[in-house]
Design a protein around this motif. Sequence first.
Motif, PDB file in Angstrom:
ATOM      1  N   GLY A 183      -2.346  -6.696  20.622  1.00 46.59           N
ATOM      2  CA  GLY A 183      -1.651  -7.495  19.488  1.00 46.59           C
ATOM      3  C   GLY A 183      -2.132  -9.346  20.502  1.00 46.59           C
ATOM      4  N   ARG A 184      -0.979  -9.920  20.362  1.00 48.06           N
ATOM      5  CA  ARG A 184      -1.480 -11.354  19.984  1.00 48.06           C
ATOM      6  C   ARG A 184      -1.028 -11.649  21.537  1.00 48.06           C
ATOM      7  NH1 ARG A 184       3.777 -14.296  16.739  1.00 48.06           N
ATOM      8  NH2 ARG A 184       4.860 -12.492  18.206  1.00 48.06           N
ATOM      9  N   GLU A 185      -0.983 -11.157  22.508  1.00 45.82           N
ATOM     10  CA  GLU A 185      -0.726 -11.722  23.785  1.00 45.82           C
ATOM     11  C   GLU A 185      -1.690 -10.830  24.628  1.00 45.82           C
ATOM     12  OE1 GLU A 185       2.814 -13.176  25.605  1.00 45.82           O
ATOM     13  OE2 GLU A 185       2.723 -14.240  24.250  1.00 45.82           O
ATOM     14  N   PRO A 186      -2.034 -10.643  25.927  1.00 45.20           N
ATOM     15  CA  PRO A 186      -2.785  -9.816  26.202  1.00 45.20           C
ATOM     16  C   PRO A 186      -1.565  -8.502  26.986  1.00 45.20           C
ATOM     17  CG  PRO A 186      -3.714 -11.681  27.225  1.00 45.20           C
ATOM     18  CD  PRO A 186      -2.626 -12.645  26.131  1.00 45.20           C
ATOM     19  N   ARG A 187      -0.738  -9.177  26.760  1.00 43.68           N
ATOM     20  CA  ARG A 187       0.814  -8.144  27.417  1.00 43.68           C
ATOM     21  C   ARG A 187       1.250  -7.111  26.341  1.00 43.68           C
ATOM     22  NH1 ARG A 187       4.235 -12.376  29.973  1.00 43.68           N
ATOM     23  NH2 ARG A 187       2.445 -12.903  29.867  1.00 43.68           N
ATOM     24  N   ASP A 188       0.868  -7.423  25.163  1.00 42.64           N
ATOM     25  CA  ASP A 188       0.951  -6.673  24.112  1.00 42.64           C
ATOM     26  C   ASP A 188      -0.243  -4.850  23.953  1.00 42.64           C
ATOM     27  OD1 ASP A 188       2.687  -7.965  23.216  1.00 42.64           O
ATOM     28  OD2 ASP A 188       0.744  -9.238  21.700  1.00 42.64           O
ATOM     29  N   TRP A 189      -0.817  -5.312  24.743  1.00 46.28           N
ATOM     30  CA  TRP A 189      -2.160  -4.101  24.596  1.00 46.28           C
ATOM     31  C   TRP A 189      -1.301  -2.566  24.796  1.00 46.28           C
ATOM     32  CZ3 TRP A 189      -4.920  -2.243  29.530  1.00 46.28           C
ATOM     33  CH2 TRP A 189      -6.078  -1.286  29.613  1.00 46.28           C
ATOM     34  N   GLN A 190      -1.723  -1.150  24.460  1.00 49.57           N
ATOM     35  CA  GLN A 190      -1.712  -0.373  24.612  1.00 49.57           C
ATOM     36  C   GLN A 190      -2.185   0.258  24.405  1.00 49.57           C
ATOM     37  OE1 GLN A 190      -0.069   2.300  25.870  1.00 49.57           O
ATOM     38  NE2 GLN A 190       2.304   2.404  25.179  1.00 49.57           N
ATOM     39  N   PRO A 191      -3.227   0.935  25.659  1.00 56.01           N
ATOM     40  CA  PRO A 191      -4.399   1.549  25.329  1.00 56.01           C
ATOM     41  C   PRO A 191      -4.159   3.286  25.219  1.00 56.01           C
ATOM     42  CG  PRO A 191      -3.740   1.621  27.898  1.00 56.01           C
ATOM     43  CD  PRO A 191      -2.768   0.795  26.687  1.00 56.01           C
TER      44      PRO A 191
END
Length: 437
Positions: A245-253
């Motif tokens: 996503g737009r930020e690292p914390r938006d990551w969904q593996p």
Amino acid sequence: MHGGRSTEGVRDRAPHFFLSYAPVPSPVGDVDAARPEADKDVREFYADLSRAVAGASGPFPSSSVGYLGAADRAGPETARALHRCRTFVPLITRRYFTDVYCGRQWYAYTHRAPRGPLIPALWTPVPTTSRPVPVDLGLPVPERPVTPVRVDEAAQVRYAKGGLYGLRQNYDHPEYYDQCVRRIAQCVVQAVRRAPEPTPDETEFTDLDTVPDAFAASSWHPLGIAVLAPDVHHLPPDRSDTKYGREPRDWQPFSDGYATPLAERTAELARNLGFATEIHTYDEAEPVFLGEREARSPWVLILDPWILHDRTALDRLRAFDARDLPWVTVLTPLADDPQTRNAREELAALLRSALPRRLSSGRAIQRGAAAGIESSEAFNSRFTELADSAAQQYLNRPLRSSPRPPASVKRPPAAPGGPVAPAPDAADPQGDQEAQP
């Protein structure tokens, strides 16, 4: 003397110990007549401890050795026993800290004057985050110059892992349970001999319904969650952007039907375990990891190995790995897309280069979590165990006079892959294993 109804000696003598425990809830509906009596094992332990205390008391009177705080839990007899008992033995389970009367008994005993010692006895394992008050769950040891009752090392290990209830189920070594009971009794007797008998207080309460619950106002344990992953604007060459996503914390593996980013789902799982969480990027957490800011909580670092294609990110993680930080758990989810599956060997090599210490030392579950986690179910399981382990390591860490890092530790320049912000620390604000019939 079982429960608040058998208190003939309590009126005249101070019980050597008050056994405080959380009863098993009453079953709903029809009860099988063959069902064992609820709390039968606890009552048998109480009888065993009473016999051991009486046997070790010598010339001390044993007509009122103990008091079992079960029946009539809020009544005047229980209140009287709490005022006059010489020691307080809480039988620790996870349920103990959610039982209102256990909290009231704890409060009443710890706020009376004079107060005798607490001698906790572990019945079943309790995670760190389920303990709202500081309590040592190791097998009690008498103070010098008394020589402790001998307890086999294997018995102490089993006590720490399964508590007294677990020892009672170990039919191959019944002596382990007996040794631990006699050790606890020894500590009770020593405390009785050293402490003066409490004198009745004219202002003492007559029931527990008006006493505060010592566990009700406890705060949650803080936990920091840091994410080291790319965003859609800073991906490795040819890396698909479907997981980002737009930020690292938006990551969904993981493609498991949830649209919520993994970091947010981890924070929700942590809250269910009793943690108060805040999510940060690695840039925000790095000063804590390198010792530039004081650690105020345990941490979990969630790592996407794809970011290690960036040499700067690789060097920064090496600097983190060089420090001994047992209160930081590393979890490396492996995305379930074909591109990640085809790059497994390459990503594994990058992880070995970035985390040589983490991948070669520590417990097997810690090494495995850092090497790669392949599903959301496995991630949840690893997080549940390792977050509590990090919390215990944080509470047991040695305190240093200065939070500054050694001169040899240098922080590499920030790499692209997320916003850089001032580095705050985390906020400061499982099934019950009662194993009862």
